[in-house]
Design an enzyme around this catalytic site. Structure first.
Site, PDB file in Angstrom:
ATOM      1  CB  SER A   1      -0.884  -0.139   1.269  1.00  0.00           C
ATOM      2  OG  SER A   1      -0.081  -0.124   2.278  1.00  0.00           O
TER       3      SER A   1
ATOM      4  CB  VAL B   1       3.149  -9.578   7.158  1.00  0.00           C
ATOM      5  CG1 VAL B   1       2.366  -9.520   5.922  1.00  0.00           C
ATOM      6  CG2 VAL B   1       4.152  -8.600   7.595  1.00  0.00           C
TER       7      VAL B   1
ATOM      8  CE1 TYR C   1      14.532  -2.234   7.619  1.00  0.00           C
ATOM      9  CE2 TYR C   1      16.805  -1.795   6.903  1.00  0.00           C
ATOM     10  CZ  TYR C   1      15.518  -2.007   6.369  1.00  0.00           C
ATOM     11  OH  TYR C   1      15.131  -2.009   5.073  1.00  0.00           O
TER      12      TYR C   1
HETATM   13  P1  NAP Z   1       7.326   1.961   3.336  1.00  0.00           P
HETATM   14  O1  NAP Z   1       7.012   2.969   2.163  1.00  0.00           O
HETATM   15  O2  NAP Z   1       7.279   2.372   4.529  1.00  0.00           O
HETATM   16  O3  NAP Z   1       5.907   0.902   3.000  1.00  0.00           O
HETATM   17  C1  NAP Z   1       6.105  -0.167   3.875  1.00  0.00           C
HETATM   18  C2  NAP Z   1       4.865  -1.002   3.510  1.00  0.00           C
HETATM   19  O4  NAP Z   1       4.862  -2.195   4.551  1.00  0.00           O
HETATM   20  C3  NAP Z   1       3.520  -0.399   3.567  1.00  0.00           C
HETATM   21  O5  NAP Z   1       2.594  -0.583   2.511  1.00  0.00           O
HETATM   22  C4  NAP Z   1       2.774  -0.709   4.849  1.00  0.00           C
HETATM   23  O6  NAP Z   1       1.643  -0.577   5.073  1.00  0.00           O
HETATM   24  C5  NAP Z   1       3.404  -2.163   4.920  1.00  0.00           C
HETATM   25  N1  NAP Z   1       3.594  -2.778   6.369  1.00  0.00           N
HETATM   26  C6  NAP Z   1       4.296  -2.298   7.597  1.00  0.00           C
HETATM   27  N2  NAP Z   1       4.092  -2.943   8.519  1.00  0.00           N
HETATM   28  C7  NAP Z   1       2.967  -4.103   8.169  1.00  0.00           C
HETATM   29  C8  NAP Z   1       2.494  -5.301   8.789  1.00  0.00           C
HETATM   30  N3  NAP Z   1       2.715  -5.543   9.942  1.00  0.00           N
HETATM   31  N4  NAP Z   1       1.848  -5.935   8.215  1.00  0.00           N
HETATM   32  C9  NAP Z   1       1.517  -5.875   6.695  1.00  0.00           C
HETATM   33  N5  NAP Z   1       1.853  -4.686   5.994  1.00  0.00           N
HETATM   34  C10 NAP Z   1       2.890  -4.017   6.690  1.00  0.00           C
HETATM   35  O7  NAP Z   1       8.564   0.972   2.831  1.00  0.00           O
HETATM   36  P2  NAP Z   1       9.633   0.720   1.783  1.00  0.00           P
HETATM   37  O8  NAP Z   1      10.561   2.001   1.776  1.00  0.00           O
HETATM   38  O9  NAP Z   1       8.532   0.811   0.443  1.00  0.00           O
HETATM   39  O10 NAP Z   1      10.196  -0.389   1.816  1.00  0.00           O
HETATM   40  C11 NAP Z   1       9.447  -1.653   1.216  1.00  0.00           C
HETATM   41  C12 NAP Z   1      10.460  -2.747   1.774  1.00  0.00           C
HETATM   42  O11 NAP Z   1      11.634  -2.620   1.143  1.00  0.00           O
HETATM   43  C13 NAP Z   1      10.641  -3.203   3.231  1.00  0.00           C
HETATM   44  O12 NAP Z   1      11.022  -4.286   3.458  1.00  0.00           O
HETATM   45  C14 NAP Z   1      12.111  -2.452   3.344  1.00  0.00           C
HETATM   46  O13 NAP Z   1      12.775  -2.811   4.513  1.00  0.00           O
HETATM   47  C15 NAP Z   1      12.816  -2.585   2.237  1.00  0.00           C
HETATM   48  N6  NAP Z   1      13.879  -1.821   1.857  1.00  0.00           N
HETATM   49  C16 NAP Z   1      13.790  -0.480   1.496  1.00  0.00           C
HETATM   50  C17 NAP Z   1      14.779   0.426   1.514  1.00  0.00           C
HETATM   51  C18 NAP Z   1      14.387   2.043   1.034  1.00  0.00           C
HETATM   52  O14 NAP Z   1      15.403   2.683   0.829  1.00  0.00           O
HETATM   53  N7  NAP Z   1      13.260   2.673   0.983  1.00  0.00           N
HETATM   54  C19 NAP Z   1      15.930   0.019   1.375  1.00  0.00           C
HETATM   55  C20 NAP Z   1      16.393  -1.315   1.344  1.00  0.00           C
HETATM   56  C21 NAP Z   1      15.277  -2.316   1.627  1.00  0.00           C
HETATM   57  P3  NAP Z   1       0.734  -0.216   6.550  1.00  0.00           P
HETATM   58  O15 NAP Z   1       1.662   0.687   7.192  1.00  0.00           O
HETATM   59  O16 NAP Z   1      -0.414   0.083   6.228  1.00  0.00           O
HETATM   60  O17 NAP Z   1       0.867  -1.811   7.207  1.00  0.00           O
END
Ligand code: NAP
Length: 249
Positions: free
Chosen positions: A14, A67, A158
């Site tokens: 989302s 999740v 993390y």
């Molecule tokens: P984001 O914009 O914060 O989005 C996170 C998503 O996870 C949201 O849809 C959130 O929706 C959902 N979420 C959080 N807690 C949850 C739960 N308990 N159950 C189900 N859904 C949950 O994060 P992003 O930057 O897109 O990151 C996505 C993935 O990539 C993550 O695993 C992150 O660690 C990884 N990552 C990101 C980066 C970066 O630079 N952005 C770098 C390396 C890895 P709700 O809040 O509605 O639950």
């Protein structure tokens, strides 16, 4: 790459990277189910995804699921299986940060990050693996991070969760390879999303200096890689962690 009639589950779709991956799958004709916890964001995302459908028969399911909770995940996956018949692709993308130096980190913040980032992939994979094995083909992608490989001060929780995902990925790949199921991890560097938006400017400036391609990544950059790994073009790739970081690591 065509994903017409492919059935896909994406967690945390989302916002940010997950939403971009969901958008790409819908634009390529897939039926998708997305899981997240905030119902308003799920509703908004559903409307946006409906707008990019390429076929009016395409199905998009949203589910309010935490999740980290096994029973919630199991029943939601069962409901999706009832509607889709089978699942071709699972993308474990949901993740959070709760950064602090170890000396200040609370046990609750350590546990929450491990539960949402790492325990969650046990939950989804456990619930899906038998049906996927029956289907004799499948792709599982786990979104890890480069901090699993290089560490980062303030992110012991993390980094541990993301490193755990890599070990899980390699082990499951060996368990299910004979059933034609590929399990891979993606390790993004700095990607511009809600997760990284609030970092102080001086921290962002410092990071940029260490990125040879001289820009932060976009969610689309990661979605493009996810689409490739989920496609039939990547059928001989399993147990891998693919870094996507502009050359940072
Ligand atoms: P984001 O914009 O914060 O989005 C996170 C998503 O996870 C949201 O849809 C959130 O929706 C959902 N979420 C959080 N807690 C949850 C739960 N308990 N159950 C189900 N859904 C949950 O994060 P992003 O930057 O897109 O990151 C996505 C993935 O990539 C993550 O695993 C992150 O660690 C990884 N990552 C990101 C980066 C970066 O630079 N952005 C770098 C390396 C890895 P709700 O809040 O509605 O639950």
């Amino acid at each position: 790459m065509h994903f017409k009639n492919k059935k896909v589950i994406i967690t945390g779709a989302s916002a940010g990277i997950g939403k971009e991956i969901a958008t790409s799958f819908v634009k390529h004709g897939a039926d998708i189910a997305i899981f997240a916890t905030n119902q308003d964001r799920l509703n908004k995302t559903l409307k946006e995804l409906e707008d990019v459908k390429v076929d009016s028969n395409q199905k998009i399911i949203t589910k309010k699921v935490d999740v980290s909770k096994y029973l919630e995940v199991e029943s939601s996956i069962k409901e999706v299986l009832d509607q889709f018949g089978h699942i071709d692709i699972l993308i474990n993308n949901a993740g959070i940060t709760k950064d602090n130096l170890l000396m200040k980190m609370t046990e609750a913040d350590f546990d929450r990050v491990i539960d949402i980032n790492l325990k969650s992939i046990y939950n989804t994979c456990k619930a899906i693996i038998r049906p996927m094995m029956k289907n004799k083909k499948g792709k599982i992608l786990n979104i890890s991070s480069i901090v699993a490989l290089i560490g980062n001060p303030g992110q012991t929780n993390y980094a541990a969760s993301k490193a755990g995902m890599i070990g899980f990925t390699k082990s499951l790949a060996k368990e299910v390879g004979s059933r034609n199921i590929c399990v891979n991890a993606i390790a993004p560097g700095f990607i511009e999303t809600k997760m990284t938006k609030d970092l102080p400017e001086n921290v962002k400036d410092q990071m940029l200096k260490n990125i040879p391609l001289k820009r932060f990544g976009s969610a689309k950059d990661v979605a493009n890689l996810a689409m490739f790994l989920a496609s039939d073009d990547a059928d001989y790739i399993t147990g891998q962690t693919i870094v996507i970081d502009g050359g940072m690591v």
